[in-house]
Design a protein around this motif. Structure first.
Motif, PDB file in Angstrom:
ATOM      1  N   UNK A 126      18.333 -56.585  75.381  1.00  0.00           N
ATOM      2  CA  UNK A 126      17.206 -56.256  75.869  1.00  0.00           C
ATOM      3  C   UNK A 126      16.819 -56.673  77.272  1.00  0.00           C
ATOM      4  N   UNK A 127      16.770 -55.837  78.259  1.00  0.00           N
ATOM      5  CA  UNK A 127      16.627 -56.230  79.707  1.00  0.00           C
ATOM      6  C   UNK A 127      15.095 -57.066  79.911  1.00  0.00           C
ATOM      7  N   UNK A 128      14.350 -56.282  79.595  1.00  0.00           N
ATOM      8  CA  UNK A 128      12.846 -57.235  79.592  1.00  0.00           C
ATOM      9  C   UNK A 128      12.552 -57.996  78.325  1.00  0.00           C
ATOM     10  N   UNK A 149      12.762 -44.526  76.091  1.00  0.00           N
ATOM     11  CA  UNK A 149      12.297 -44.473  74.636  1.00  0.00           C
ATOM     12  C   UNK A 149      12.295 -46.093  74.009  1.00  0.00           C
ATOM     13  N   UNK A 150      11.593 -46.537  72.903  1.00  0.00           N
ATOM     14  CA  UNK A 150      11.673 -47.769  72.591  1.00  0.00           C
ATOM     15  C   UNK A 150      12.986 -47.621  71.694  1.00  0.00           C
ATOM     16  N   UNK A 151      13.409 -49.021  71.002  1.00  0.00           N
ATOM     17  CA  UNK A 151      14.206 -49.121  69.855  1.00  0.00           C
ATOM     18  C   UNK A 151      13.265 -48.850  68.537  1.00  0.00           C
ATOM     19  N   UNK A 175      15.584 -59.973  65.131  1.00  0.00           N
ATOM     20  CA  UNK A 175      16.280 -60.994  66.013  1.00  0.00           C
ATOM     21  C   UNK A 175      17.262 -60.278  66.577  1.00  0.00           C
ATOM     22  N   UNK A 176      18.169 -59.323  65.858  1.00  0.00           N
ATOM     23  CA  UNK A 176      19.542 -58.902  66.708  1.00  0.00           C
ATOM     24  C   UNK A 176      18.962 -58.087  67.868  1.00  0.00           C
ATOM     25  N   UNK A 177      17.860 -57.188  67.502  1.00  0.00           N
ATOM     26  CA  UNK A 177      17.497 -56.334  68.490  1.00  0.00           C
ATOM     27  C   UNK A 177      16.790 -56.882  69.808  1.00  0.00           C
ATOM     28  N   UNK A 178      16.314 -58.016  69.333  1.00  0.00           N
ATOM     29  CA  UNK A 178      15.597 -58.821  70.480  1.00  0.00           C
ATOM     30  C   UNK A 178      16.510 -59.293  71.662  1.00  0.00           C
ATOM     31  N   UNK A 179      17.725 -59.396  71.299  1.00  0.00           N
ATOM     32  CA  UNK A 179      18.846 -59.980  72.254  1.00  0.00           C
ATOM     33  C   UNK A 179      18.906 -59.336  73.448  1.00  0.00           C
TER      34      UNK A 179
END
Ligand SMILES: Nc1ncnc2c1ncn2[C@@H]1O[C@H](COP(=O)(O)OP(=O)(O)OP(=O)(O)O)[C@@H](O)[C@H]1O
Ligand SMILES: Nc1nc(=O)c2ncn([C@H]3C[C@H](O)[C@@H](CO)O3)c2[nH]1
Length: 207
Positions: free
Chosen positions: A1-3, A175-177, A203-207
């Motif tokens: 995730x960039x930001x 678009x968001x995940x 947690x996986x998607x937050x990286x």
């Protein structure tokens, strides 16, 4: 995730958004932005007569959320600091497209875009899907006085509107995940292992 993660929990009325957002905020140690419900002066009248009160109610929700989102932007997003919210501003459109008609709907759309187009938007949406019976049961169990005569037809329509709305969000600009949680299969309140599964996915998607 960039930001930094800006997480929104979404789903129809009674799906468990506040419950899950609160549990995740504690588990992940993230600040929580919560929807203001009790101070809404139009909700009770709205549920008694939707056509009469919809414009006032939708504008009230929009102005409140605009203010909250401005604050969220200033406090967290511009500092690149993660935050979790129990709604996405797009829910205003999902509701308003259903409750407003004619020129009021046209005016609302214009105001919505004016107010929200340049505001920060969530980059991860946790979308809780649940069936009508589950939602009606939870709404009754929660026992808010103004929701006691909730029309199942309105709820059924809302479930469908949410499905369409989340698809539109996924196809829109930046678009968001979207992480779908099926509340009929995952019960994060009764089953700690289901909650853990959601935490691991987030947690996986937050990286
Ligand atoms: N998995 C679950 N199992 C059983 N009860 C639940 C579950 N999730 C939420 N609830 C209960 O259902 C009710 C509605 O939950 P909650 O207030 O979190 O929903 P919400 O989606 O935030 O609702 P609203 O759209 O009205 O803001 C509450 O009484 C809550 O305790
Ligand atoms: N019409 C309408 N527009 C909205 O943007 C909106 N957001 C929430 N709600 C209703 C659902 C719950 O009863 C209660 C708390 O979520 O408020 C809304 N109703």
């Amino acid at each position: 995730m960039k930001s930094a993660p800006f997480i929104a929990v979404e789903g129809p009325i009674g799906a468990g958004k506040t419950t899950l957002a609160t549990m995740l905020s504690q588990e992940l140690n993230l600040p929580l932005v919560k929807e203001i419900v009790e101070e809404n002066p139009f909700l009770a009248s709205f549920y008694q007569n939707i056509d009469e009160w919809s414009f006032q109610l939708e504008m009230f929700f929009l102005c409140n959320r605009f203010k909250q989102l401005e604050d969220t932007g200033a406090h967290y997003i511009q500092q690149n600091s993660p935050v979790i919210s129990d709604y996405h501003i797009y829910k205003n459109m999902i509701f308003a497209e259903r409750t407003l008609k004619g020129t009021k709907r046209d005016k609302y759309r214009q105001i919505y875009h004016l107010l929200t187009d340049d505001l920060p938007k969530p980059n991860l949406v946790i979308y809780i899907e649940a069936e009508l019976d589950t939602l009606m049961y939870r709404i009754n169990k929660r026992g808010r006085s103004f929701e006691q005569n909730m029309d199942p037809a309105y709820m059924k329509q809302l479930i469908a509107d949410y499905k369409t709305g989340m698809n539109d969000l996924a196809k829109g600009e930046n678009p968001p995940v979207i992480l779908k949680i099926n509340a009929e299969q995952l019960d994060f309140v009764q089953h700690p292992e289901h909650f853990r599964q959601i935490v691991n996915q987030v947690k996986e998607l937050m990286i």
